[in-house]
Design a protein around this motif. Structure first.
Motif, PDB file in Angstrom:
ATOM      1  N   LYS A 158      -9.460  -5.895   8.749  1.00 52.18           N
ATOM      2  CA  LYS A 158      -9.546  -6.608   7.485  1.00 52.18           C
ATOM      3  C   LYS A 158      -8.157  -6.597   6.866  1.00 52.18           C
ATOM      4  N   VAL A 159      -7.907  -7.584   6.021  1.00 47.57           N
ATOM      5  CA  VAL A 159      -6.653  -7.641   5.272  1.00 47.57           C
ATOM      6  C   VAL A 159      -7.043  -7.737   3.807  1.00 47.57           C
ATOM      7  N   ASN A 160      -6.579  -6.794   3.005  1.00 47.54           N
ATOM      8  CA  ASN A 160      -6.958  -6.732   1.602  1.00 47.54           C
ATOM      9  C   ASN A 160      -5.733  -6.668   0.699  1.00 47.54           C
ATOM     10  N   LEU A 161      -5.866  -7.288  -0.456  1.00 49.56           N
ATOM     11  CA  LEU A 161      -4.924  -7.087  -1.538  1.00 49.56           C
ATOM     12  C   LEU A 161      -5.532  -6.021  -2.435  1.00 49.56           C
ATOM     13  N   VAL A 162      -4.754  -5.003  -2.773  1.00 52.05           N
ATOM     14  CA  VAL A 162      -5.236  -3.921  -3.623  1.00 52.05           C
ATOM     15  C   VAL A 162      -4.411  -3.917  -4.898  1.00 52.05           C
TER      16      VAL A 162
END
Length: 142
Positions: free
Chosen positions: A48-52
Motif C-alpha cells: 500500500k502507499v499512504n500519505l500520513v
C-alpha cells in the motif's frame, strides 16, 4: 561492486513533490509526488502507499491511501502520483508534517517499521515509525 550493492533490487527515490501550504477542514488539497526507481528490479510483493499527516504538537496521525501501485514502478523510470485528499471534519486544526508510508501488506507486519519501504533519500527516514518524511508541513484551518 558499490553500484551493484546500491542498485540491487528496487530503489525508490523521491525526485520531487508539490503540496499546498494550508487547507480548511472539509476542503480538498492536491498532492503530487514523483518517485524514481533507480534499482535494477521492480517490487514483487504488493504494497500500500499512504500519505500520513502527523500533528507536530501531539503526534496524532491520519492516514490517506494513495492510488499507486509500486509493483509497476519499473527500473530507471519515474512515476507520478497525483491525488486530491479531503480533510475530514474529525481532523483537528493544527500543523501537520507530511509523510509517505509503504507498509508491508501483511496485517501482522504492517505496523512494524523494519518491514516498511525506506526511500533512498537522505535524512527522510524515521526508523521509529517506518515513515518517510516528505519535509513539508501543512496547516489545517477552520
Amino acid at each position: 561492486f558499490n553500484t551493484i550493492r546500491d542498485r540491487l533490487g528496487y530503489r525508490f527515490e523521491l525526485v520531487n513533490g508539490f503540496f499546498q501550504k494550508s487547507v480548511r477542514i472539509g476542503q480538498h488539497f492536491l498532492i503530487g509526488l514523483t518517485i524514481r526507481n533507480t534499482g535494477f528490479a521492480s517490487m514483487f510483493n504488493e504494497r500500500k502507499v499512504n500519505l500520513v499527516l502527523r500533528n507536530t504538537a501531539n503526534g496524532s496521525q491520519f492516514t490517506f491511501p494513495l492510488n499507486a501501485e509500486p509493483r509497476r514502478w519499473l527500473p530507471n523510470q519515474s512515476h507520478s502520483i497525483t491525488q486530491v485528499i479531503r480533510i475530514q471534519p474529525n481532523i483537528p486544526v493544527g500543523s501537520y508534517g507530511l509523510y509517505l508510508s509503504l507498509p508491508d501488506s501483511s496485517p501482522t507486519l504492517a505496523q512494524r517499521p523494519d518491514y516498511a519501504v525506506r526511500l533512498a533519500n537522505q535524512n527522510t527516514w524515521d526508523s521509529n515509525t517506518g515513515l518517510n518524511n516528505l519535509l513539508h508541513t501543512i496547516q489545517i484551518t477552520n
